[in-house]
Design a protein around this motif. Structure first.
Motif, PDB file in Angstrom:
ATOM      1  N   GLU A  51       0.829  -1.204   0.000  1.00 41.06           N
ATOM      2  CA  GLU A  51       0.000   0.000   0.000  1.00 41.06           C
ATOM      3  C   GLU A  51       0.860   1.249   0.000  1.00 41.06           C
ATOM      4  O   GLU A  51       0.561   2.222  -0.706  1.00 41.06           O
ATOM      5  CB  GLU A  51      -0.935   0.018   1.202  1.00 41.06           C
ATOM      6  CG  GLU A  51      -1.854   1.228   1.210  1.00 41.06           C
ATOM      7  CD  GLU A  51      -2.900   1.187   2.313  1.00 41.06           C
ATOM      8  OE1 GLU A  51      -3.664   2.167   2.427  1.00 41.06           O
ATOM      9  OE2 GLU A  51      -2.948   0.180   3.045  1.00 41.06           O
ATOM     10  N   GLU A  84      -6.943  -6.793  -1.264  1.00 45.85           N
ATOM     11  CA  GLU A  84      -6.460  -5.445  -0.933  1.00 45.85           C
ATOM     12  C   GLU A  84      -6.002  -4.723  -2.192  1.00 45.85           C
ATOM     13  O   GLU A  84      -6.261  -3.529  -2.372  1.00 45.85           O
ATOM     14  CB  GLU A  84      -5.298  -5.525   0.062  1.00 45.85           C
ATOM     15  CG  GLU A  84      -4.695  -4.163   0.388  1.00 45.85           C
ATOM     16  CD  GLU A  84      -3.434  -4.237   1.223  1.00 45.85           C
ATOM     17  OE1 GLU A  84      -2.873  -3.172   1.529  1.00 45.85           O
ATOM     18  OE2 GLU A  84      -2.997  -5.362   1.549  1.00 45.85           O
ATOM     19  N   LEU A  88      -7.325  -1.217  -3.771  1.00 44.30           N
ATOM     20  CA  LEU A  88      -6.480  -0.062  -4.064  1.00 44.30           C
ATOM     21  C   LEU A  88      -6.644   0.394  -5.512  1.00 44.30           C
ATOM     22  O   LEU A  88      -6.682   1.601  -5.795  1.00 44.30           O
ATOM     23  CB  LEU A  88      -5.016  -0.403  -3.777  1.00 44.30           C
ATOM     24  CG  LEU A  88      -4.654  -0.567  -2.297  1.00 44.30           C
ATOM     25  CD1 LEU A  88      -3.237  -1.111  -2.156  1.00 44.30           C
ATOM     26  CD2 LEU A  88      -4.788   0.767  -1.556  1.00 44.30           C
TER      27      LEU A  88
END
Length: 320
Positions: A51, A84, A88
């Protein structure tokens, strides 16, 4: 056996690794390359998680100019699914306004066997980017692909050692009027590849994807059954190229192709990695090559025999 390699291009653009070029301080123009973003979870020196690197990527390049993104490793591949990463990507939709291509899970064997890659429902990426033209996915474990409608997608492909039948059925139920290229590595049942010929039926219907010109139904342990179904499938008439490669195709499947509908309109028939006899290969060439069809019969494999009980073993090109 594996054929996992890092992509070298996407959307016709060369792939560059964001971490490498940003460290050198010599960034190419955002729209001139396909950007690979990934992390090494085994980096002993620590550093960014995925991230953090993703947010640095968006803050360093001109996100509006980015046309293609290649997602590399995002963590331990068997502990962290792609959920995830999908989130994103979806979250960046208002910044990546020029995005036209995504490849998800560009991992080599040294990073993770293809069966170790944990995927998720990847269709939110398509829903978030209605102008996306190319979408590829590597790894079938946990992969979901419920039916979607997408007006712009031209190329869709799945590289797996076992593609779930649920995914095949999902693709077959999609509305993809612009789709020109569809490739599926179906894999083996030991690694989740449980699709049967019945699951492929919607894909084999003529007109389901009206602009489809290439169909790849590959890497299957039921390649003969697939060849027999393809031999009478209406979709074949609209194709320019057909791939039944990487699987356990034998003379029985090739015979079905030769005695089925004409294939002489094709530009290419790809059967590489197969278990065909020399006489059958000669028959295929004699039937198709004079009509201008390129027939790929490379990688002729030899079956393995168990001397104790006479069992014959044949293997797909990609499984674990």
């Amino acid at each position: 056996m594996t054929r996992q390699q890092h992509l070298t291009e996407l959307l016709g653009l060369p792939v560059v690794d964001f971490a490498d070029v940003s460290a050198k301080g010599d960034l190419p123009a955002a729209d001139s390359v396909a950007w690979r973003v990934g992390v090494d979870p085994y980096d002993d020196e620590g550093g960014e998680d995925f991230e953090e690197r993703w947010r640095r990527f968006l803050g360093t390049v001109d996100p509006a100019g980015v046309r293609a993104v290649v997602i590399g490793q995002w963590g331990e591949p068997y502990d962290n699914d792609s959920g995830e990463v999908v989130s994103l990507l979806v979250g960046a939709r208002d910044r990546l306004t020029g995005l036209r291509a995504v490849f998800l899970a560009d991992l080599e064997m040294e990073e993770a066997e293809i069966s170790w890659i944990e995927q998720s429902d990847v269709t939110p990426v398509l829903e978030a980017y209605p102008a996306l033209e190319e979408f590829g996915v590597r790894g079938g474990s946990g992969l979901r692909f419920p039916a979607v409608r997408h007006e712009a997608l031209r190329r869709l492909w799945f590289e797996t050692g076992g593609l779930p039948g649920e995914v095949v059925r999902g693709v077959g139920a999609c509305t993809l009027p612009a789709l020109e290229y569809l490739e599926m590595w179906l894999g083996v049942s030991d690694y989740g590849g449980d699709a049967g010929v019945a699951d492929l039926a919607p894909l084999l219907e003529g007109g389901r994807f009206p602009r489809l010109r290439h169909l790849g139904l590959q890497d299957s342990e039921i390649q003969d059954e697939i060849a027999a179904a393809v031999a009478s499938a209406p979709v074949v008439a609209q194709l320019r190229s057909l791939s039944l490669s990487m699987g356990v195709l034998t003379d029985a499947g090739a015979e079905a192709l030769l005695t089925g509908q004409p294939l002489t309109h094709l530009a290419e028939l790809d059967l590489h990695h197969h278990y065909l006899s020399e006489p059958m290969m000669r028959r295929l060439r004699e039937a198709l090559e004079p009509a201008g069809v390129r027939v790929d019969l490379s990688e002729c494999e030899e079956p393995e025999s168990d001397g104790d009980d006479g069992t014959v073993w044949r293997y797909v090109a990609v499984s674990e």
